[in-house]
Design an enzyme around this catalytic site. Sequence first.
Site, PDB file in Angstrom:
ATOM      1  N   LEU A  33       7.000 -24.804 -19.583  1.00  0.00           N
ATOM      2  CA  LEU A  33       8.263 -24.849 -18.435  1.00  0.00           C
ATOM      3  C   LEU A  33       9.075 -25.812 -18.662  1.00  0.00           C
ATOM      4  O   LEU A  33       8.709 -26.861 -19.164  1.00  0.00           O
ATOM      5  CB  LEU A  33       7.424 -24.959 -17.252  1.00  0.00           C
ATOM      6  N   HIS A  37      12.838 -22.904 -15.389  1.00  0.00           N
ATOM      7  CA  HIS A  37      11.751 -22.124 -14.839  1.00  0.00           C
ATOM      8  C   HIS A  37      11.808 -22.530 -13.390  1.00  0.00           C
ATOM      9  O   HIS A  37      11.550 -21.595 -12.577  1.00  0.00           O
ATOM     10  CB  HIS A  37      10.494 -22.181 -15.716  1.00  0.00           C
TER      11      HIS A  37
HETATM   12  P1  AMP Z   1      10.174 -17.309 -20.709  1.00  0.00           P
HETATM   13  O1  AMP Z   1       9.031 -18.262 -20.360  1.00  0.00           O
HETATM   14  O2  AMP Z   1      11.087 -17.867 -21.860  1.00  0.00           O
HETATM   15  O3  AMP Z   1       9.688 -15.831 -20.870  1.00  0.00           O
HETATM   16  O4  AMP Z   1      11.196 -17.524 -19.343  1.00  0.00           O
HETATM   17  C1  AMP Z   1      10.490 -16.983 -18.040  1.00  0.00           C
HETATM   18  C2  AMP Z   1      11.696 -16.728 -17.255  1.00  0.00           C
HETATM   19  O5  AMP Z   1      12.652 -18.036 -17.210  1.00  0.00           O
HETATM   20  C3  AMP Z   1      12.657 -15.625 -17.615  1.00  0.00           C
HETATM   21  O6  AMP Z   1      13.093 -14.964 -16.459  1.00  0.00           O
HETATM   22  C4  AMP Z   1      13.933 -16.583 -18.324  1.00  0.00           C
HETATM   23  O7  AMP Z   1      15.021 -15.758 -18.139  1.00  0.00           O
HETATM   24  C5  AMP Z   1      13.964 -17.674 -17.349  1.00  0.00           C
HETATM   25  N1  AMP Z   1      14.859 -18.782 -18.027  1.00  0.00           N
HETATM   26  C6  AMP Z   1      14.598 -19.106 -19.094  1.00  0.00           C
HETATM   27  N2  AMP Z   1      15.259 -20.140 -19.566  1.00  0.00           N
HETATM   28  C7  AMP Z   1      16.163 -20.172 -18.231  1.00  0.00           C
HETATM   29  C8  AMP Z   1      17.235 -21.223 -17.961  1.00  0.00           C
HETATM   30  N3  AMP Z   1      17.635 -22.074 -18.903  1.00  0.00           N
HETATM   31  N4  AMP Z   1      17.955 -21.056 -16.814  1.00  0.00           N
HETATM   32  C9  AMP Z   1      17.220 -20.398 -15.905  1.00  0.00           C
HETATM   33  N5  AMP Z   1      16.191 -19.341 -16.142  1.00  0.00           N
HETATM   34  C10 AMP Z   1      15.700 -19.423 -17.503  1.00  0.00           C
END
Ligand code: AMP
Length: 281
Positions: A33, A37
């Site tokens: 994270l 996140h």
């Molecule tokens: P992940 O752990 O990569 O599957 O991401 C989990 C959630 O966090 C997903 O909905 C992503 O789109 C969101 N997320 C990832 N990076 C960012 C970021 N830089 N800003 C906002 N949300 C993010």
Amino acid sequence: MILFKKSEDLRKCLADKKNKGGKTGFVPTMGALHEGHISLIEACRSQTDLCICSIFVNPAQFNDRKDFEKYPISLEMDIEMLAKAGTDLVFVPSIHEIYPKGDTGLETYNLGSLETTLEGRYRPGHFQGVCQVMNRLLDIVRPEYLFMGQKDFQQCLVVKRLIRLLHLAIEFQTVPTMRDKDGLALSSRNRRLTTEQRRFAPAIFQALTYIRDTLIPGDTGPVIETARQILDAAHFKTDYISISNAVDLEPVHVFDGKVKTLALIAAFQGEVRLIDNMLLN
Ligand code: AMP
């Protein structure tokens, strides 16, 4: 914050809490994270009464075995961050808990052209894997609100489509992308960049900004070509640069300035594949 490993235990706790009323919100993640996140957790907390987060690195959505094996894991730190951010419940299931019958022969979903364009094209099977895990997680958590990041714009479209296909009464919220000071979108994969690669990585943001600031109504080809040169100069190996409409990601060859449009990029810095996007109007 209460941590659950078993879906049955989480289900029981949720049934209890839901009986007492209040809105439930869900933030699915793959861990490792970062502040991006946490911005989803904050959005969830500000709009709901119970914030549930999951951490599960979903093997079904990795088309590249090496990418799965190298996916960063930092569970203890993740749990600390979630607790500090005020998350109520965190679900950390095993692979068996999510796929009790194994991960073959799982349901497939009609995702239309979303499955074959951009990320779908370069990562075959990826969005089926996303739908498989989301279907399972949504069935366990049954949230009223779901929070996902704009950084994965195509994933947002796919999950919205899944919600429609499954006739679920879930309000989907897209949370803006959080970036480092130099514009690089926060991503768990950034941890895998070397110091030198990290220095080049903001070129994706620069290319997107260039497109946004330069694009005028007419042919989109020349702007894309310059964006490609920006990425080339930063040693990126580009999968795609696309100017697409925001509804189904069909490419926009002639920009009219009226239809909601965005630019999307996927490119490798060394072995690390990064994606990002920016709304253009
Ligand atoms: P992940 O752990 O990569 O599957 O991401 C989990 C959630 O966090 C997903 O909905 C992503 O789109 C969101 N997320 C990832 N990076 C960012 C970021 N830089 N800003 C906002 N949300 C993010």
